[in-house]
Design a protein around this motif. Structure first.
Motif, PDB file in Angstrom:
ATOM      1  N   PHE A 174      13.062  49.538  19.215  1.00 45.13           N
ATOM      2  CA  PHE A 174      12.015  49.849  18.236  1.00 45.13           C
ATOM      3  C   PHE A 174      11.629  51.314  18.340  1.00 45.13           C
ATOM      4  N   SER A 175      11.351  51.906  17.178  1.00 44.95           N
ATOM      5  CA  SER A 175      10.805  53.262  17.153  1.00 44.95           C
ATOM      6  C   SER A 175       9.920  53.426  15.925  1.00 44.95           C
ATOM      7  N   HIS A 176       9.235  54.546  15.865  1.00 45.80           N
ATOM      8  CA  HIS A 176       8.358  54.836  14.727  1.00 45.80           C
ATOM      9  C   HIS A 176       9.150  55.017  13.435  1.00 45.80           C
ATOM     10  N   ARG A 177      10.456  55.159  13.536  1.00 47.45           N
ATOM     11  CA  ARG A 177      11.296  55.277  12.334  1.00 47.45           C
ATOM     12  C   ARG A 177      11.726  53.917  11.783  1.00 47.45           C
ATOM     13  N   GLN A 178      11.335  52.834  12.422  1.00 48.37           N
ATOM     14  CA  GLN A 178      11.705  51.508  11.935  1.00 48.37           C
ATOM     15  C   GLN A 178      11.208  51.305  10.499  1.00 48.37           C
ATOM     16  N   ALA A 179      12.102  50.876   9.622  1.00 48.91           N
ATOM     17  CA  ALA A 179      11.718  50.633   8.229  1.00 48.91           C
ATOM     18  C   ALA A 179      10.900  49.339   8.142  1.00 48.91           C
ATOM     19  N   TYR A 210      11.877  45.523  24.513  1.00 43.19           N
ATOM     20  CA  TYR A 210      12.052  46.563  23.496  1.00 43.19           C
ATOM     21  C   TYR A 210      12.324  47.918  24.146  1.00 43.19           C
ATOM     22  N   LEU A 211      13.497  48.450  23.873  1.00 42.83           N
ATOM     23  CA  LEU A 211      13.833  49.814  24.275  1.00 42.83           C
ATOM     24  C   LEU A 211      13.307  50.763  23.209  1.00 42.83           C
ATOM     25  N   THR A 253      -5.612  46.957  19.899  1.00 43.51           N
ATOM     26  CA  THR A 253      -5.357  48.398  19.733  1.00 43.51           C
ATOM     27  C   THR A 253      -5.457  48.836  18.279  1.00 43.51           C
ATOM     28  N   PHE A 254      -4.895  48.025  17.364  1.00 45.96           N
ATOM     29  CA  PHE A 254      -4.798  48.451  15.966  1.00 45.96           C
ATOM     30  C   PHE A 254      -5.530  47.526  14.996  1.00 45.96           C
ATOM     31  N   GLY A 255      -6.139  46.468  15.495  1.00 41.82           N
ATOM     32  CA  GLY A 255      -6.826  45.538  14.614  1.00 41.82           C
ATOM     33  C   GLY A 255      -5.903  44.572  13.899  1.00 41.82           C
ATOM     34  N   SER A 297       4.116  49.172  26.347  1.00 40.93           N
ATOM     35  CA  SER A 297       3.665  50.558  26.234  1.00 40.93           C
ATOM     36  C   SER A 297       4.513  51.334  25.237  1.00 40.93           C
ATOM     37  N   GLY A 298       5.825  51.072  25.222  1.00 44.85           N
ATOM     38  CA  GLY A 298       6.693  51.776  24.279  1.00 44.85           C
ATOM     39  C   GLY A 298       6.402  51.403  22.837  1.00 44.85           C
ATOM     40  N   VAL A 299       6.229  50.107  22.578  1.00 44.72           N
ATOM     41  CA  VAL A 299       5.955  49.659  21.210  1.00 44.72           C
ATOM     42  C   VAL A 299       4.613  50.197  20.716  1.00 44.72           C
ATOM     43  N   VAL A 300       3.594  50.141  21.554  1.00 40.49           N
ATOM     44  CA  VAL A 300       2.274  50.637  21.148  1.00 40.49           C
ATOM     45  C   VAL A 300       2.349  52.119  20.809  1.00 40.49           C
ATOM     46  N   ARG A 301       3.037  52.902  21.623  1.00 40.23           N
ATOM     47  CA  ARG A 301       3.140  54.337  21.345  1.00 40.23           C
ATOM     48  C   ARG A 301       3.872  54.605  20.032  1.00 40.23           C
TER      49      ARG A 301
END
Length: 311
Positions: A174-179, A210-211, A253-255, A297-301
């Motif tokens: 997973f990353s912030h670029r996930q569509a 999740y990497l 964290t995000f509601g 921690s990785g997913v939240v970031r």
């Protein structure tokens, strides 16, 4: 080091190219089917770093590369179902492209993006060093084809023990670029966060590891810097996360709001996977890989980074 990135337009490849550009001095050539259709972010990275972009016709024995990283494949499970038996053809075609290059350039390294699905249907418990690949050979279904194609590729690679080939089995990424429109559980979460809607989930729990991009770069870099070998390693973070543990953390964290609605239709390209992660730490023993993030921690970031970019 000169790297050939096959399938550079995929989600995970794009993350790696961005990480390489930001944190290393490696020179990349990005190979894609249609260079003109490369997305704007990759085009900007390539222009800024002087990375060449080419179609696959430009990949031949006359080029000089120190390593090939092959991302060609299917990331979205919905697309995997649509491809059906073509998964075998596509996987083999681009794997042979790399293997043919190694025959002319035996010093070149080859990193192949495999999958935890190469273990077949063996996920009632976590994978470990003693796990075997399990496929229902007398009752194969389309859900088995993706994993079987990866398993076949790994067999080809182990049959070439003199070649420097490392198969990297990605379980979950997973990353912030996930569509958000992709058919993954975390994509469902992103859509709910974007629309401020209630996420409907099935009652069964599932554990995933999740990497995220920083640890993926670390693993790839350590493989490239290590003495050549022929091996396969499983990807892992500091710790996996359960579905409801993740939902609770994202709620705090995000509601994020969710409701349990019983069975839920979901595209599952590789069959049910209650414990889709590995306890095999061969990547540490062979390459010194030590993850910096847990799944949580990785997913939240990464989610925070995507949401911040939208504001």
């Amino acid at each position: 080091m000169r790297l050939a990135i096959l399938g550079a337009s995929s989600h995970i490849a794009k993350d790696l190219v961005a990480s390489i550009a930001a944190h290393t001095a490696y020179a990349c050539t990005l190979f894609v089917r249609a260079p003109g259709a490369l997305d704007a972010e990759l085009q900007a990275i390539a222009a800024r770093k002087g990375f060449a972009v080419s179609d696959y016709a430009g990949f031949d024995a006359s080029r000089q590369f120190d390593a090939i990283i092959n991302f060609v494949g299917v990331g979205d499970p919905a697309r995997a179902v649509q491809m059906g038996k073509d998964i075998f053809t596509v996987t083999e075609q681009y794997d042979h492209l790399a293997l043919d290059y190694l025959r002319s350039h035996p010093a070149c390294r080859y990193i192949y993006l495999s999958s935890g699905a190469a273990y077949g249907s063996n996920f009632a418990a976590p994978i470990d060093e003693a796990s075997q690949a399990v496929f229902p050979i007398n009752a194969l279904r389309p859900q088995d084809w993706y994993g079987a194609a990866k398993f076949q590729a790994e067999c080809r690679h182990r049959a070439l023990p003199e070649a420097s080939i490392v198969d990297v089995r990605v379980f979950s990424y997973f990353s912030h670029r996930q569509a958000p429109q992709a058919r993954f559980f975390l994509s469902d979460i992103l859509r709910a966060l974007h629309s401020n809607s209630v996420l409907e989930v099935a009652r069964d729990d599932m554990l995933r590891d999740y990497l995220t991009p920083s640890d993926f770069l670390q693993l790839i870099d350590r493989i490239l810097q290590a003495p050549p070998c022929n091996a396969a390693v499983d990807c892992y973070s500091q710790a996996p996360v359960g579905k409801f543990e993740l939902l609770a953390a994202l709620g705090n964290t995000f509601g994020l709001q969710h409701s349990v609605v019983g069975d839920q239709a979901r595209v599952n390209a590789t069959g049910p996977k209650a414990h889709y992660y590995s306890l095999n730490r061969k990547a540490e023993h062979l390459f010194g890989y030590t993850p910096g993030d847990s799944s949580l921690s990785g997913v939240v970031r990464e989610i925070r980074q995507q949401l911040d970019a939208r504001d």
